[in-house]
Design a protein around this motif. Structure first.
Motif, PDB file in Angstrom:
ATOM      1  N   MET A   1       0.849  -1.168   0.000  1.00 41.73           N
ATOM      2  CA  MET A   1       0.000   0.000   0.000  1.00 41.73           C
ATOM      3  C   MET A   1       0.892   1.227   0.000  1.00 41.73           C
ATOM      4  O   MET A   1       1.757   1.358   0.836  1.00 41.73           O
ATOM      5  N   SER A   2       0.671   2.097  -0.933  1.00 37.51           N
ATOM      6  CA  SER A   2       1.475   3.306  -1.038  1.00 37.51           C
ATOM      7  C   SER A   2       0.941   4.376  -0.101  1.00 37.51           C
ATOM      8  O   SER A   2      -0.206   4.796  -0.229  1.00 37.51           O
ATOM      9  N   PRO A   3       1.735   4.825   0.868  1.00 37.33           N
ATOM     10  CA  PRO A   3       1.265   5.803   1.833  1.00 37.33           C
ATOM     11  C   PRO A   3       0.844   7.129   1.223  1.00 37.33           C
ATOM     12  O   PRO A   3       0.034   7.837   1.776  1.00 37.33           O
ATOM     13  N   ASN A   4       1.380   7.493   0.079  1.00 42.99           N
ATOM     14  CA  ASN A   4       1.099   8.800  -0.495  1.00 42.99           C
ATOM     15  C   ASN A   4      -0.001   8.784  -1.543  1.00 42.99           C
ATOM     16  O   ASN A   4      -0.122   9.708  -2.320  1.00 42.99           O
ATOM     17  N   THR A   5      -0.784   7.728  -1.578  1.00 44.67           N
ATOM     18  CA  THR A   5      -1.866   7.630  -2.544  1.00 44.67           C
ATOM     19  C   THR A   5      -2.896   8.718  -2.272  1.00 44.67           C
ATOM     20  O   THR A   5      -3.396   8.837  -1.165  1.00 44.67           O
ATOM     21  N   GLU A   6      -3.206   9.497  -3.289  1.00 44.66           N
ATOM     22  CA  GLU A   6      -4.151  10.595  -3.130  1.00 44.66           C
ATOM     23  C   GLU A   6      -5.595  10.139  -3.328  1.00 44.66           C
ATOM     24  O   GLU A   6      -6.480  10.624  -2.672  1.00 44.66           O
ATOM     25  N   LYS A   7      -5.837   9.218  -4.272  1.00 45.29           N
ATOM     26  CA  LYS A   7      -7.204   8.792  -4.564  1.00 45.29           C
ATOM     27  C   LYS A   7      -7.603   7.679  -3.601  1.00 45.29           C
ATOM     28  O   LYS A   7      -7.075   6.578  -3.640  1.00 45.29           O
ATOM     29  N   LEU A   8      -8.544   8.010  -2.729  1.00 45.93           N
ATOM     30  CA  LEU A   8      -9.020   7.056  -1.741  1.00 45.93           C
ATOM     31  C   LEU A   8     -10.504   6.796  -1.955  1.00 45.93           C
ATOM     32  O   LEU A   8     -11.264   7.699  -2.268  1.00 45.93           O
ATOM     33  N   SER A   9     -10.891   5.560  -1.788  1.00 44.71           N
ATOM     34  CA  SER A   9     -12.289   5.179  -1.927  1.00 44.71           C
ATOM     35  C   SER A   9     -12.891   5.014  -0.529  1.00 44.71           C
ATOM     36  O   SER A   9     -12.366   4.262   0.281  1.00 44.71           O
ATOM     37  N   PRO A  10     -13.978   5.717  -0.237  1.00 38.65           N
ATOM     38  CA  PRO A  10     -14.566   5.595   1.102  1.00 38.65           C
ATOM     39  C   PRO A  10     -15.176   4.216   1.335  1.00 38.65           C
ATOM     40  O   PRO A  10     -15.685   3.581   0.413  1.00 38.65           O
ATOM     41  N   ILE A  11     -15.089   3.768   2.580  1.00 42.68           N
ATOM     42  CA  ILE A  11     -15.740   2.531   3.000  1.00 42.68           C
ATOM     43  C   ILE A  11     -16.364   2.799   4.367  1.00 42.68           C
ATOM     44  O   ILE A  11     -15.728   3.391   5.234  1.00 42.68           O
ATOM     45  N   THR A  12     -17.630   2.424   4.537  1.00 42.12           N
ATOM     46  CA  THR A  12     -18.313   2.678   5.801  1.00 42.12           C
ATOM     47  C   THR A  12     -17.888   1.653   6.854  1.00 42.12           C
ATOM     48  O   THR A  12     -17.325   0.600   6.518  1.00 42.12           O
ATOM     49  N   GLU A  13     -18.202   1.949   8.108  1.00 41.63           N
ATOM     50  CA  GLU A  13     -17.882   1.007   9.182  1.00 41.63           C
ATOM     51  C   GLU A  13     -18.610  -0.315   8.959  1.00 41.63           C
ATOM     52  O   GLU A  13     -18.050  -1.378   9.223  1.00 41.63           O
ATOM     53  N   HIS A  14     -19.844  -0.262   8.469  1.00 40.07           N
ATOM     54  CA  HIS A  14     -20.594  -1.491   8.201  1.00 40.07           C
ATOM     55  C   HIS A  14     -19.886  -2.339   7.138  1.00 40.07           C
ATOM     56  O   HIS A  14     -19.714  -3.553   7.301  1.00 40.07           O
ATOM     57  N   GLU A  15     -19.464  -1.707   6.050  1.00 37.56           N
ATOM     58  CA  GLU A  15     -18.735  -2.421   4.999  1.00 37.56           C
ATOM     59  C   GLU A  15     -17.409  -2.968   5.527  1.00 37.56           C
ATOM     60  O   GLU A  15     -17.003  -4.081   5.174  1.00 37.56           O
ATOM     61  N   PHE A  16     -16.748  -2.191   6.381  1.00 39.83           N
ATOM     62  CA  PHE A  16     -15.500  -2.631   6.992  1.00 39.83           C
ATOM     63  C   PHE A  16     -15.733  -3.889   7.827  1.00 39.83           C
ATOM     64  O   PHE A  16     -14.963  -4.848   7.743  1.00 39.83           O
ATOM     65  N   LYS A  17     -16.775  -3.891   8.631  1.00 36.28           N
ATOM     66  CA  LYS A  17     -17.076  -5.045   9.481  1.00 36.28           C
ATOM     67  C   LYS A  17     -17.366  -6.287   8.643  1.00 36.28           C
ATOM     68  O   LYS A  17     -16.914  -7.380   8.975  1.00 36.28           O
ATOM     69  N   LEU A  18     -18.104  -6.111   7.548  1.00 32.93           N
ATOM     70  CA  LEU A  18     -18.370  -7.247   6.653  1.00 32.93           C
ATOM     71  C   LEU A  18     -17.073  -7.769   6.043  1.00 32.93           C
ATOM     72  O   LEU A  18     -16.849  -8.983   5.977  1.00 32.93           O
ATOM     73  N   ALA A  19     -16.207  -6.863   5.603  1.00 36.76           N
ATOM     74  CA  ALA A  19     -14.926  -7.261   5.001  1.00 36.76           C
ATOM     75  C   ALA A  19     -14.051  -7.992   6.012  1.00 36.76           C
ATOM     76  O   ALA A  19     -13.391  -8.976   5.674  1.00 36.76           O
ATOM     77  N   SER A  20     -14.052  -7.534   7.260  1.00 37.07           N
ATOM     78  CA  SER A  20     -13.210  -8.200   8.263  1.00 37.07           C
ATOM     79  C   SER A  20     -13.749  -9.581   8.613  1.00 37.07           C
ATOM     80  O   SER A  20     -12.986 -10.498   8.881  1.00 37.07           O
ATOM     81  N   ARG A  21     -15.074  -9.741   8.574  1.00 32.98           N
ATOM     82  CA  ARG A  21     -15.673 -11.054   8.855  1.00 32.98           C
ATOM     83  C   ARG A  21     -15.279 -12.102   7.824  1.00 32.98           C
ATOM     84  O   ARG A  21     -15.116 -13.267   8.149  1.00 32.98           O
ATOM     85  N   ILE A  22     -15.140 -11.679   6.566  1.00 31.62           N
ATOM     86  CA  ILE A  22     -14.785 -12.650   5.537  1.00 31.62           C
ATOM     87  C   ILE A  22     -13.284 -12.628   5.226  1.00 31.62           C
ATOM     88  O   ILE A  22     -12.833 -13.184   4.243  1.00 31.62           O
ATOM     89  N   SER A  23     -12.535 -11.958   6.090  1.00 32.28           N
ATOM     90  CA  SER A  23     -11.066 -11.906   6.004  1.00 32.28           C
ATOM     91  C   SER A  23     -10.560 -11.374   4.672  1.00 32.28           C
ATOM     92  O   SER A  23      -9.580 -11.872   4.131  1.00 32.28           O
ATOM     93  N   SER A  24     -11.222 -10.358   4.141  1.00 31.49           N
ATOM     94  CA  SER A  24     -10.760  -9.814   2.862  1.00 31.49           C
ATOM     95  C   SER A  24      -9.847  -8.599   3.028  1.00 31.49           C
ATOM     96  O   SER A  24      -9.376  -8.057   2.036  1.00 31.49           O
ATOM     97  N   ILE A  25      -9.575  -8.184   4.255  1.00 34.65           N
ATOM     98  CA  ILE A  25      -8.659  -7.065   4.481  1.00 34.65           C
ATOM     99  C   ILE A  25      -7.231  -7.600   4.476  1.00 34.65           C
ATOM    100  O   ILE A  25      -6.898  -8.491   5.251  1.00 34.65           O
ATOM    101  N   THR A  26      -6.405  -7.072   3.584  1.00 36.16           N
ATOM    102  CA  THR A  26      -5.033  -7.567   3.469  1.00 36.16           C
ATOM    103  C   THR A  26      -4.002  -6.660   4.124  1.00 36.16           C
ATOM    104  O   THR A  26      -2.946  -7.118   4.522  1.00 36.16           O
ATOM    105  N   SER A  27      -4.288  -5.364   4.200  1.00 34.06           N
ATOM    106  CA  SER A  27      -3.347  -4.467   4.868  1.00 34.06           C
ATOM    107  C   SER A  27      -4.078  -3.244   5.388  1.00 34.06           C
ATOM    108  O   SER A  27      -5.120  -2.852   4.859  1.00 34.06           O
ATOM    109  N   VAL A  28      -3.535  -2.682   6.452  1.00 34.39           N
ATOM    110  CA  VAL A  28      -4.101  -1.466   7.026  1.00 34.39           C
ATOM    111  C   VAL A  28      -2.984  -0.448   7.226  1.00 34.39           C
ATOM    112  O   VAL A  28      -1.822  -0.808   7.397  1.00 34.39           O
ATOM    113  N   LEU A  29      -3.364   0.802   7.171  1.00 37.86           N
ATOM    114  CA  LEU A  29      -2.417   1.899   7.332  1.00 37.86           C
ATOM    115  C   LEU A  29      -3.101   2.980   8.159  1.00 37.86           C
ATOM    116  O   LEU A  29      -4.270   3.293   7.917  1.00 37.86           O
TER     117      LEU A  29
END
Length: 89
Positions: A1-29
């Motif tokens: 993940m490039s720390p200086n990436t300017e274009k970010l796509s929003p994700i809600t807390e609900h979507e985040f929780k769903l993604a974490s349940r199915i283990s689709s999060i690969t990296s966090v910053l």
């Protein structure tokens, strides 16, 4: 993940929780903002960087790192290791 990436796509807390349940999060910053800390993440099969937002589409900001880490643990973010990179504006 490039720390200086300017274009970010929003994700809600609900979507985040769903993604974490199915283990689709690969990296966090974590980025330090003037108000606190924001969370960026990347998911399986995508180069897109997401930034966590609230239901009202504002940035989700934590006032301290302990609260952010508790949020990650509570939501079961299952990645082999968590590297914390503090990006300053």
């Amino acid at each position: 993940m490039s720390p200086n990436t300017e274009k970010l796509s929003p994700i809600t807390e609900h979507e985040f929780k769903l993604a974490s349940r199915i283990s689709s999060i690969t990296s966090v910053l974590v980025k330090e903002e003037s108000e606190g800390f924001t969370l960026r993440l990347q998911m399986t099969g995508s180069q897109e960087i997401h930034i966590l937002t609230t239901k009202k589409k504002t940035l989700r900001i934590w006032s301290n790192l302990n609260a952010l880490i508790d949020f990650l643990k509570k939501n079961g973010v299952d990645i082999p290791s968590l590297t914390l990179v503090l990006l300053h504006n």
